[in-house]
Design a protein around this motif. Sequence first.
Motif, mmCIF file in Angstrom:
data_model
loop_
_atom_site.group_PDB
_atom_site.id
_atom_site.type_symbol
_atom_site.label_atom_id
_atom_site.label_comp_id
_atom_site.label_asym_id
_atom_site.label_seq_id
_atom_site.Cartn_x
_atom_site.Cartn_y
_atom_site.Cartn_z
ATOM 1 N N TRP A 101 0.863 -1.187 0.000
ATOM 2 C CA TRP A 101 0.000 0.000 0.000
ATOM 3 C C TRP A 101 0.889 1.222 0.000
ATOM 4 O O TRP A 101 2.105 1.100 -0.048
ATOM 5 C CB TRP A 101 -0.982 -0.019 1.177
ATOM 6 C CG TRP A 101 -0.360 -0.090 2.539
ATOM 7 C CD1 TRP A 101 0.380 -1.125 3.043
ATOM 8 C CD2 TRP A 101 -0.413 0.895 3.570
ATOM 9 N NE1 TRP A 101 0.785 -0.831 4.324
ATOM 10 C CE2 TRP A 101 0.311 0.396 4.675
ATOM 11 C CE3 TRP A 101 -1.021 2.154 3.681
ATOM 12 C CZ2 TRP A 101 0.450 1.118 5.864
ATOM 13 C CZ3 TRP A 101 -0.883 2.870 4.868
ATOM 14 C CH2 TRP A 101 -0.152 2.344 5.938
ATOM 15 N N GLN A 102 0.322 2.390 0.014
ATOM 16 C CA GLN A 102 1.082 3.637 -0.124
ATOM 17 C C GLN A 102 0.478 4.744 0.742
ATOM 18 O O GLN A 102 -0.672 4.625 1.173
ATOM 19 C CB GLN A 102 1.004 4.142 -1.570
ATOM 20 C CG GLN A 102 1.316 3.132 -2.635
ATOM 21 C CD GLN A 102 1.065 3.707 -4.021
ATOM 22 O OE1 GLN A 102 -0.053 4.064 -4.355
ATOM 23 N NE2 GLN A 102 2.106 3.794 -4.831
ATOM 24 N N THR A 103 1.247 5.799 0.900
ATOM 25 C CA THR A 103 0.713 6.985 1.575
ATOM 26 C C THR A 103 -0.605 7.384 0.903
ATOM 27 O O THR A 103 -1.576 7.757 1.559
ATOM 28 C CB THR A 103 1.717 8.148 1.465
ATOM 29 O OG1 THR A 103 3.004 7.684 1.864
ATOM 30 C CG2 THR A 103 1.294 9.329 2.330
ATOM 31 N N GLU A 104 -0.610 7.280 -0.408
ATOM 32 C CA GLU A 104 -1.781 7.680 -1.195
ATOM 33 C C GLU A 104 -2.986 6.795 -0.934
ATOM 34 O O GLU A 104 -4.127 7.254 -1.032
ATOM 35 C CB GLU A 104 -1.447 7.596 -2.693
ATOM 36 C CG GLU A 104 -0.392 8.575 -3.186
ATOM 37 C CD GLU A 104 1.047 8.056 -3.015
ATOM 38 O OE1 GLU A 104 1.271 7.095 -2.237
ATOM 39 O OE2 GLU A 104 1.956 8.611 -3.655
ATOM 40 N N THR A 105 -2.755 5.521 -0.656
ATOM 41 C CA THR A 105 -3.901 4.609 -0.504
ATOM 42 C C THR A 105 -4.441 4.623 0.925
ATOM 43 O O THR A 105 -5.531 4.119 1.160
ATOM 44 C CB THR A 105 -3.555 3.158 -0.901
ATOM 45 O OG1 THR A 105 -2.668 2.601 0.066
ATOM 46 C CG2 THR A 105 -2.959 3.076 -2.288
ATOM 47 N N GLY A 116 8.841 -3.474 -8.250
ATOM 48 C CA GLY A 116 9.620 -2.244 -8.081
ATOM 49 C C GLY A 116 8.924 -1.083 -8.758
ATOM 50 O O GLY A 116 7.911 -1.256 -9.436
ATOM 51 N N ARG A 117 9.499 0.093 -8.568
ATOM 52 C CA ARG A 117 8.872 1.293 -9.100
ATOM 53 C C ARG A 117 9.023 1.356 -10.612
ATOM 54 O O ARG A 117 10.062 0.984 -11.147
ATOM 55 C CB ARG A 117 9.503 2.520 -8.465
ATOM 56 C CG ARG A 117 9.168 2.613 -7.007
ATOM 57 C CD ARG A 117 10.204 3.423 -6.271
ATOM 58 N NE ARG A 117 10.099 3.131 -4.848
ATOM 59 C CZ ARG A 117 9.252 3.745 -4.035
ATOM 60 N NH1 ARG A 117 8.477 4.698 -4.499
ATOM 61 N NH2 ARG A 117 9.197 3.423 -2.768
ATOM 62 N N VAL A 118 8.002 1.850 -11.243
ATOM 63 C CA VAL A 118 8.021 1.960 -12.695
ATOM 64 C C VAL A 118 9.234 2.777 -13.156
ATOM 65 O O VAL A 118 9.885 2.449 -14.144
ATOM 66 C CB VAL A 118 6.704 2.584 -13.182
ATOM 67 C CG1 VAL A 118 6.800 2.965 -14.635
ATOM 68 C CG2 VAL A 118 5.558 1.615 -12.954
HETATM 69 MG MG MG Z 1 5.339 6.668 -3.763
#
Ligand code: MG
Length: 660
Positions: A421-425, A523-525
């Motif tokens: 998950w993320q800060t955004e989610t 991993g990150r795009v």
């Molecule tokens: Mg991020």
Amino acid sequence: MVTTHEQQTTQRAGQLYEQAAQSQMDYWADRARNELYWDTPFTEVLDWSNPPFAKWFADGTTNACYNAVDRHVEAGHGDRVAIHFEGEPGDTDTVTYADMQVRVSQAANALESLGVTKGDRVAIYLPMLVESVVAILACARIGAVHSVVFGGFSAEALRSRIDDAQAKVVITADGSFRRGKPNMLKPIVDDSLAKPGHTVEHVLVVARNKEDVHWVEDRDIWFHELVNEQPTTHQVTWHEAEHPLFILYTSGTTGQPKGLMHTTGGYLTQVTATMRDTFDLQPETDVFWCTADVGWVTGHSYIVYGPMANGATQVLYEGTPDTPHRGRWWEMVEKYGVTILYTAPTAIRSAMKWGRDVADRYDLSSLRLLGSVGEAINPEAWDWYREVIGQNAGAGTVNADDTVTPGPRKTELVPIADTWWQTETGAHILTPLPALHADELKPGSAQRAVPGVSVDVVDDQGNSMQDTSQGFLVIRDPWPAMARTIWGNDERFVDTYWSRFDGMYFAGDGARFDEDGDIWLLGRVDDVMNVSGHRLSTTEVESALVAHDLVAEAAVVGAADDTTGQAIYAFVILTEDSEGADQDEAEAALRAHVGSHIGPIAKPKRILVTTDLPKTRSGKIMRRLLKDAAEGQTEADPTALATLADPAVMEEILSGMQQR
Ligand code: MG
Ligand code: ATP
């Protein structure tokens, strides 16, 4: 027939998926009603008339602090321990829910006495103390929007966050204890406010390490002096579900930090629900410990709001895992009888590096469930976490030569929740529910969406992937805990997350399905590598390296290369047993190992052995800087450097890269 606890939770978890599959809206409406107290019940579940700006439960009113504290006291659980605090020097504080009610009430009264009202912003720049939780909840109580800034950030970073939110009050401490020494915060606040033009009227200072601090008359106030004289009760007021609860900046791995804004009702619903489901939480008996800092989203959702809204008992620890010795965490698990441990792969890899003898000295038999968050967990680390930490059923015997003969092992496997998950989610999005999926767990895969959230892996046109190759992780429908915007910058919110694919949330992470339809994070795009036209995942190559006995940690990047487009560069930390190994031999062995593990195309062009890796303050590997080094830059980008926990690590790496 007697149904066991396992059977009950399995059944319950199964029902959650079924119910969510029938109607996501009904599912979330039910969860909102069941998990939270609403003063005015909501009638509308989701308003998505102006995407991507969601409104959940908008005509309902509630109060996050009331849900986290008061209602448990009213239900007769005032004597239950909310927080077992342990300071790094070993001082402790046991705080019950009844104590918590008094403390948040006094703090809320104190903030109001300073003129803080609903909608005002309060910056919180504190170490891991009970006061951090109290300050956050006191803001929520009165409807002030908290903006917690991680205590490791510089004066400049703090100031830009204070300015961005136009904070009226800053809550800080003189300092904390870190690695046995005082670690000062107040001087950083003073520095950050030195230049005029800010909005801060008062600085509230918690007395923690009692070091001398500079004092600005009329502006600075000791937290205890103001708070302790306040009335011990405070009348709760009710806030609209969409009232802003907090602003929180992402950890900064990929550039300019973004201040995500979260609101009250939807956020609290999903955080409370996932806290219960993911960790199979039994508030009456469990002792939960999340080792994150309150300055990150994990601390917000799974230290402050999730555990407290469920009325759980948790451990809060001020210090570092290796002070005064490397067994500190395991000693605390034993001492408090921790049943659920939630930590990050970086911490597990450090523990692996120190060796299992450290953990085997302690009785970890209380642990029944483990969690991981923050980065992909390498399968090797996952196995170690489960076998060494999870299966420990009693302290081992320390031999005369200081080696340890492990104690008894548990026969049943302890489940691990790998939560993506993320800060955004705001809350968990992907994780197996260990209570339901204990027999189907896959090391290194976060597997599937939590009930009520629709996740997909798509190709660059936004079509669902039909095979197991690498695509982009997206969320198809709005979810209750989603960030509502980037504070003060709706446009950036739309651009960053909602414009890559039509009508879908773009997470920025690469992922793939496996044959069973389980999801693997890659991993990150921004970090995806392209070697001779083959797209390769940083996570997979790193996991292959970590699976080798020589390697404790690895970071992998793709750097520009004349012949292959990009070439793979690996940076590895050796295990303590392998330190002193011959560099050339190690490099050859590891190249061969990656070649046989993934394929010849994934063999790193170069492997640099280093003693440390550049990590953000939340413990994540900053691959950007490694890429620059691999591409021949001789100096590190100063803004990226400033977000590192220890900027000095780049010196060794830059000079290492130049030596050949
Ligand atoms: Mg991020
Ligand atoms: P920034 O967005 O500023 O670069 P950040 O992405 O590190 O910072 P967070 O919101 O704390 O900030 O972290 C979320 C990211 O962490 C995810 O997008 C993902 O890359 C990674 N992550 C978190 N949990 C997992 C997990 N279980 N498996 C794989 N990756 C994970």
